[in-house]
Design an enzyme around this catalytic site. Sequence first.
Site, PDB file in Angstrom:
ATOM      1  N   ILE C  12       0.907  -1.322  -0.046  1.00 35.54           N
ATOM      2  CA  ILE C  12      -0.183  -0.010   0.013  1.00 35.54           C
ATOM      3  C   ILE C  12       0.746   1.386   0.050  1.00 35.54           C
ATOM      4  O   ILE C  12       0.726   2.186  -0.791  1.00 35.54           O
ATOM      5  CB  ILE C  12      -0.991   0.073   1.202  1.00 35.54           C
ATOM      6  CG1 ILE C  12      -1.834  -1.261   1.107  1.00 35.54           C
ATOM      7  CG2 ILE C  12      -1.846   1.194   1.276  1.00 35.54           C
ATOM      8  CD1 ILE C  12      -2.825  -1.393  -0.375  1.00 35.54           C
ATOM      9  N   HIS C  49      -7.463 -10.785  -7.146  1.00 30.92           N
ATOM     10  CA  HIS C  49      -8.836 -11.535  -6.809  1.00 30.92           C
ATOM     11  C   HIS C  49      -9.617 -10.830  -8.082  1.00 30.92           C
ATOM     12  O   HIS C  49      -9.826  -9.627  -8.355  1.00 30.92           O
ATOM     13  CB  HIS C  49      -9.491 -11.214  -5.616  1.00 30.92           C
ATOM     14  CG  HIS C  49      -8.710 -11.928  -4.553  1.00 30.92           C
ATOM     15  ND1 HIS C  49      -8.924 -13.157  -3.990  1.00 30.92           N
ATOM     16  CD2 HIS C  49      -7.754 -11.672  -3.480  1.00 30.92           C
ATOM     17  CE1 HIS C  49      -8.277 -13.788  -3.417  1.00 30.92           C
ATOM     18  NE2 HIS C  49      -7.537 -12.751  -3.011  1.00 30.92           N
ATOM     19  N   VAL C 172       8.512   4.665  13.317  1.00 25.45           N
ATOM     20  CA  VAL C 172       7.831   5.741  13.921  1.00 25.45           C
ATOM     21  C   VAL C 172       7.594   5.494  15.135  1.00 25.45           C
ATOM     22  O   VAL C 172       6.953   4.661  15.598  1.00 25.45           O
ATOM     23  CB  VAL C 172       6.876   5.914  12.953  1.00 25.45           C
ATOM     24  CG1 VAL C 172       6.045   7.331  13.802  1.00 25.45           C
ATOM     25  CG2 VAL C 172       7.021   6.448  11.688  1.00 25.45           C
TER      26      VAL C 172
END
Lengths: 427, 125, 484
Positions: C12, C49, C172
């Site tokens: 992502i 998919h 982070v």
Amino acid sequence: MKENSIVNRYDVVVIGGGPAGLAAAIEAKKHGAKSVCVIERDKELGGILQQCIHNGFGLHIFKEDLTGPEYAERFIIELMESGITCKLDTMVLDISEDLDLQILNTYDGFMHIKAEAIVLAMGCRERTREAVNIPGTRPAGVFTAGTAQRFLNMEGYLVGKKIMMLGTGDIGLIMARRLTLEGAEVRAVLARRGYPGGLMRNVAQCLHDYDIPLMLRHTIVKIIGKERIEGVLVARTDEERKPIPGSEELYECDTLLLSLGLIPENELSKGAGVKLDPATGGPVVNESMETSVKGIFACGNVVHVHDLVDYVTDESRRAGKSAAYFVRKKLKENGLLIKTEPGKGIKYIVPHLIRVDNLNKSLQLFMRVREVYPNSRLIVKADNEVIKKSRKMHMTPGEMDNIRIDPKILQQRKPAILSVQVKREEE
Amino acid sequence: MSSEAKEIICIICPVGCRMTAVRDKNSPSGFLVSENQCKKGEAYGIEELTNPTRVLTTTVKINPGIYNRLPVRINGSIPKNKIFPCMKVINKVEVKAPIKIGSVIIENILNTGCDLIASRSMKAS
Amino acid sequence: MYDIAVIGAGIIGTSVARELSRYSLRIALIEKDNDVANGTTKANSGIIHAGYDAKPGSNKAKYNALGNPMFDELCEELAVPFKRIGSLVIALESYDMEKVEELYNRGLANGIPEMRILGRSEVRKMEPNLNDEVVGALHAPTAGIIDPWELAIALAENATENGVELLLNHRVTAIEKLTDGFDIRTSASGIEARYVINCAGVYADEINNMAAAPYFQITPRRGQYFVLDKNTGSLVNSVVFQCPGKMGKGVLLTSSVHGNLLIGPDSEVLDDKDNVETAAHRLLLIKEAAARTATGIPFNTMIKTFAGLRASPSTRDFIIEESKETAGFINVAGIESPGLTAAPAIAEEVVRLLKATAGKLKKSDDFNPLRRKVIRFMELKDHERVELVRKNPVYGRVICRCENVTEGEIVDVINRKAGATTVNGIKRRVRPGMGRCQGGFCAPKVMEILARELGRDMQEIVNEGKESYILSGTTKGEQDYEGK
């Protein structure tokens, strides 16, 4: 033939420049092969012997106690003096059924080679953690014994300081000693069975000498550690080598060495259509070490994993000589054909097929037993008739056995099947 | 030394005989070794009771070799208790490539009467 | 100050970063690990998919349907292998056919094209190696397979080629809202950025909670897999799912793009977000479940097992939105399956969200969507091989003999942007060590090449993370042989 690629021709091409390939090439040349080429993927000849710096080699062939590199160097010198072509740093990418090889290196580039006969001598690879399916994390610090051996003995690197070892193959046992000599602590060596996989002399001089605990009937059920291994969960095993629930114990370590046995490396053989024996993992071979593909021979650990390099040399000499005879059309292809068959207690027999007309002095059958047999006999049958019995004080799957048979008996009886079985003395 | 029987695995050859060795005043050698398959085994059994020795194989630094280490061996057997003292000495050595197999690297190492020799030839890189 | 900080360089984060690199923006792609694609992205089924599975109207359904058709062009641009081999959901009992029909209807509602319900004989014709019990199946030809980490690596490379700054080993630890942006503290240096895109996978809830009040949780849901040897993938011709039913979701069987058979996953809720251990009893269950699909699975050719974590959101749907509380902070969270398929569509949505909050973005003039292909020697024709080695002899040296990977390929992926610096990084990019020997023969050589190309000592080369050292020193040092 493919366009744009150089074609070379040799009587005999030997794939692999380890002990098997060296002996096969020298012998092929001696027995009349005019052009012989050895193809080796490493930068020098000798194969795994170059990292086996311990002694114990050559007692049978040279009647001397040599180290691996010393044993290798004797053959390398002989090979260099016998006019054999040698392609180092060269990979065979593919072999076709009509004996066309695709090879690749930095100096010839990509090219095809045509051979009249091929000897497969690629050796074997080590069984990995994944092959035995040890669960847990996947941290650094898990090595096969052979990889660690190369780092330690040739490159001069330590792989860790606090070491656990699973498996008791010979390389593993010898590495336990080497690591100790180089200042590491080998915490324990685990064997999943009730007996070690390697030779007893190695248990004695590598473990006992250095007070390294040998834990029989133990295995590792989990690897712990995120980045580098931090420990292993050790469990006892039952009769079927399965871990016993509830017996787990944590051993801290920074390294896990695996000595779980060797697998003949036959990817190229498969590509060429060579038939394999599931029991050995290597090609089905006949008395001349010829595979199911005409003109392709095989020898050494690519056929079946040996304990002793001396036997590899013996076997490879036969393969090399046979390859030369094949090129000179001196191998007899017809006549009486006998199949060998492992009987009760025997895991495999090499060779698998015997063309009796090609035997001269005696036939030697090599085999491994399935379990430990103290004080037993090997019984050889020609069809259903016992033709030889041989008493053995101690047989174990970790040590290859062999038995000699007089070809005359086979010529007289003409059996279809020659079988060997184990019989305990009290039976 | 006790007269108790010692279980010994013979390391002379790959057969690895599991032998028993014991001091025995009645036998000519003064020892009784049993379950060995050959004469060498008997000698080894007696030696294990009296002065156990081993062959030491290891490596030394080499520069500028095609590898970082050169395999070496001691050209005879040394007492077992000399192994680690010898390693300490060997670890300090560095040899120059090229080198020939059999070249003596340390003569009469720790007065054992044995030499440390190169167990292969190695080209310079 | 950066314009944008993307937290997380999985599929992502890399998709978002690459999409944003089309604009004139200063972008930091922040990753806690030592390489991109190192979390869920490297351990999943690798399936694009078709999109009949998700509930109509959900984000999952929407972005799956939008994402799937984008893969042909995307993979073409990035030179990543992608095969649209189709998928089957097989019914093993006659009552399973009801579920098959339900999925078909759901697919219609989601706008999925070309689906068909097949009877037994048609399924058998397509997949002769499936078990006799197969009753029928839902066929969706738009499903495909891809190496997910290869895609993420390619996205990261293309993004960095287009100006994105990749900051590895930056975990982070805190985020503070400034008047005109954010102060992001990390395990390495501090970073300031006007906008933050949270693509932190299983840690996305924790990252959100640093900048805003908690409003969702991410639960790691572990799945385990078997990988079998090359050429075993031909057991099936498409991605074969079992019909979800009483026995749970079932396991899938598929070829990987490289021809390995992949079997799995199971599903197990955990509380440890780092736990990617494999467990023997779970693997055994997968083996048993897979036998219902096909009995002839050659498990004796197993190369490895692995486990991955799904980032399951408490909302049960993808969370793709600007924080209501903290302006300029965009959450892209809970991206479990079909997240890989949805990734390119999600990236476009993030750009829309950003435009909504930041106003118009200026297109970059020199954005180059193309990535230079990684030459794979074994895929070349004879004359191309001859030519390549003549031009560049380093392609003449085979390093990995299981996968036949040459030194040329390894050197190539070290010297690219977002290039490999670790043994596993090389393995994911060009596959040495992916084969039967699992790196036994090639790992030392790969380490040598890494050391040489990166100008480091052999001992500094790590397997994966910064602490995953491989060598612990040299022999012939000052061993004291204590007690010996």
